[in-house]
Design an enzyme around this catalytic site. Structure first.
Site, mmCIF file in Angstrom:
data_model
loop_
_atom_site.group_PDB
_atom_site.id
_atom_site.type_symbol
_atom_site.label_atom_id
_atom_site.label_comp_id
_atom_site.label_asym_id
_atom_site.label_seq_id
_atom_site.Cartn_x
_atom_site.Cartn_y
_atom_site.Cartn_z
ATOM 1 N N TYR A 126 0.810 -1.208 0.000
ATOM 2 C CA TYR A 126 0.000 0.000 0.000
ATOM 3 C C TYR A 126 0.846 1.263 0.000
ATOM 4 O O TYR A 126 0.309 2.373 0.045
ATOM 5 C CB TYR A 126 -0.976 0.006 1.174
ATOM 6 N N LYS A 163 3.466 -14.124 5.893
ATOM 7 C CA LYS A 163 3.735 -15.054 4.793
ATOM 8 C C LYS A 163 5.261 -15.216 4.686
ATOM 9 O O LYS A 163 5.823 -15.242 3.582
ATOM 10 C CB LYS A 163 3.121 -14.471 3.506
ATOM 11 N N ASP A 221 -2.051 -17.695 5.794
ATOM 12 C CA ASP A 221 -3.151 -18.462 5.188
ATOM 13 C C ASP A 221 -3.769 -19.402 6.227
ATOM 14 O O ASP A 221 -4.996 -19.569 6.283
ATOM 15 C CB ASP A 221 -2.731 -19.216 3.914
ATOM 16 N N ASP A 255 -5.467 -6.009 6.041
ATOM 17 C CA ASP A 255 -6.638 -5.463 5.364
ATOM 18 C C ASP A 255 -7.642 -6.587 5.087
ATOM 19 O O ASP A 255 -8.834 -6.493 5.419
ATOM 20 C CB ASP A 255 -6.178 -4.817 4.043
#
Ligand code: NAD
Length: 487
Positions: free
Chosen positions: A132, A179, A212, A236
């Protein structure tokens, strides 16, 4: 955090769509609760974009927040299209509100498939870095790229904020979701900083989940979470998922916290379909106002307003359309606000009370360099080129072109997979952007700018270079990732 004072100036941005209606509900409830706030109404969003202000935020709005250091805002529409930035992102960047806090708590009277499970956690999302940062390029007309920026400083600020929040709310555990298994350098840095920071908060447990799996766990067993901290995009996505667990967007509040300003808003957008129809649920913005009151040190007023809101939901006598169902008649935004006002002073029967202390904003050095490498070695350079030549043809040409330089072509890759030399005969579906990885022939030799420029100049006889990255080792650790298939 601001100290308690007799009257708090707060910038109020009505926003777009349902914004003015839910903002009005908050104004009425806070006035009835006799909270000492002086609103400064200022503008941002669609109308401001229409006036030709590219940022979507008027200068007087920025000036007001700079002075009041606190804003409550309705949703702002982001024009879909090319070039224009979101007014929300602009505000976050102006005021470096790096910490996005989204509480997720089962609400009384709001039936969901999770009712009775006791969901009660907070998502802490890094709010200004990561993808972002909005740094995107088309490398070729058909190949787009975005830079994922994760810094030591940004990660330290948000991880410390997560632990401080746990302390302020008497929470027991902070989970970091990343991640890092795939994005070893960016998400890996976030995870390493989290692990380091956690040592300063020994009374709070900490753990890590691959993001995940965290998404899966949030759906399967959301009651296990207490505080969850994440980089911007993961946060987000998962915070929206989390808000669905407790009834949806109409109920999800948020705080955007920075060192110099705090901006409070509902998670939802401007809901244009129901705008102007007295249908919007003001709970999310009212709950955001509760977070704001805590931030302003008005802990008692925060409790009073929150209790009134909870009683309104618990009793379920007056509901907005998104809450109604099972034959219950919906009322409007205005009637709902009136009911909340009527319930000021009452306490919910079924909602366990949580004690809140003032949140202590972490102090992290403002020095641009937080980490220094004692040893820094050049390893080579990556040159990204626009080319549709097959790697088997391009490779030997480039090898020959750079002969005599202190660098040699180590390999060519396409979308992160090694395609030359192709010892394993890997089948790929190439695009017209390849990466030429040049390594120093003798490790430890200096890599001068003149050599890099000579490489670029020789490469340009065969392909258009579009992007260059230097390869380094910092303190013995490679500061770049290997390609799939690279030794
Ligand atoms: P949205 O949140 O506006 O609407 C999604 C769905 O939720 C719709 O069905 C809507 O009617 C419903 N909904 C949302 N808030 C509600 C409320 N308070 N009460 C009852 N129902 C509610 O999301 P969207 O449609 O994707 O976005 C619309 C606009 O809002 C876009 O321009 C978007 O850029 C903007 N937006 C702004 C913010 C912000 O200012 N922080 C956040 C998200 C979206």
């Amino acid at each position: 955090m601001a100290a308690k004072s007799s009257s708090h100036p707060v910038t109020l941005i009505p926003g777009d769509g349902i914004g003015p209606e839910v903002v009005n509900a908050v104004k009425e409830v806070l006035a009835a609760a006799e909270v000492p706030i002086v609103w400064e109404e200022r503008y941002a969003g669609a109308e401001v974009f229409k006036k030709g202000v590219g940022s979507g935020v008027l200068p007087e709005t920025v000036e007001s927040i700079r002075r009041t250091k606190c804003a409550l805002k309705g949703p702002l529409e982001t024009p879909v299209g090319y070039g224009e930035k979101s007014a929300n992102v602009t505000l976050r960047k102006y005021f470096e509100t790096y910490g996005n806090i989204r509480p997720v708590r089962e609400l009384p009277g709001i039936r969901t498939p999770y009712s009775g499970r006791g969901i009660d956690f907070v998502v802490v999302r890094e709010n200004v870095e990561d993808l972002y940062a909005g740094i995107e390029y088309l490398q070729t007309p058909g190949v787009a790229q975005a830079l994922k920026i994760v810094t030591r400083k940004g990660s330290e600020k948000i991880c410390r904020l997560a632990f401080e929040l746990a302390r302020a709310e008497g929470r027991k555990k902070v989970t970091c979701a990343t991640k890092a298994n795939i994005l070893k350098i960016t998400e890996g840095l976030f995870k390493r900083v989290f692990e380091e920071v956690s040592k300063d908060y020994p009374e709070i447990a900490s753990d890590h989940q691959i993001v995940d799996n965290c998404a899966h766990q949030m759906v399967m067993r959301p009651e296990q979470f207490d505080v969850v901290v994440m980089t911007n995009m993961n946060g987000d996505i998962l915070s929206d998922l989390a808000s669905a667990l407790i009834g949806g967007l109409g109920f999800a509040p948020s705080a955007n916290l920075g060192e110099d300003a705090a901006i409070f808003e509902a998670v939802h957008g401007s809901a244009p379909q129901i705008a102007g129809k007295d249908m919007a649920n003001p709970t999310a913005l009212l709950s955001s106002a509760v977070l704001m009151l805590r931030h302003l040190g008005e802990l008692k007023a925060a409790q009073t307003v929150e209790n009134a809101l909870l009683v309104t939901m618990e009793e379920g006598k007056v509901l907005t359309a998104d809450m109604a169902g099972g034959g219950r008649e919906p009322s409007g935004t205005k009637a709902y606000a009136k009911e909340v006002i009527k319930n000021l002073g009452a306490a919910p029967k079924s909602f366990p009370r949580r004690e809140h202390k003032l949140l202590k904003m972490p102090v992290v050095s403002h020095a641009p360099t937080l980490v220094k490498a004692a040893d820094r070695r050049p390893m080579g350079v990556d040159v990204f080129v626009e080319t549709d030549m097959s790697p088997g043809v391009l490779g030997p040409k480039i090898e020959a072109a750079v002969r005599g330089l202190p660098l040699k072509l180590a390999q060519i890759s396409n979308r992160g997979a090694k395609v030359y030399p192709n010892e394993l005969g890997v089948e790929s579906d190439p695009v017209d952007c390849a990466r030429l990885r040049f390594k120093m022939t003798r490790e430890g030799d200096a890599l001068t700018d003149a050599v890099v420029m000579e490489v670029l100049s020789r490469v340009s006889s065969y392909a258009v270079w579009v992007h260059v990255e230097k390869l380094n080792k910092f303190d013995g650790q490679p500061a770049f990732t290997k390609d799939a298939g690279e030794d």
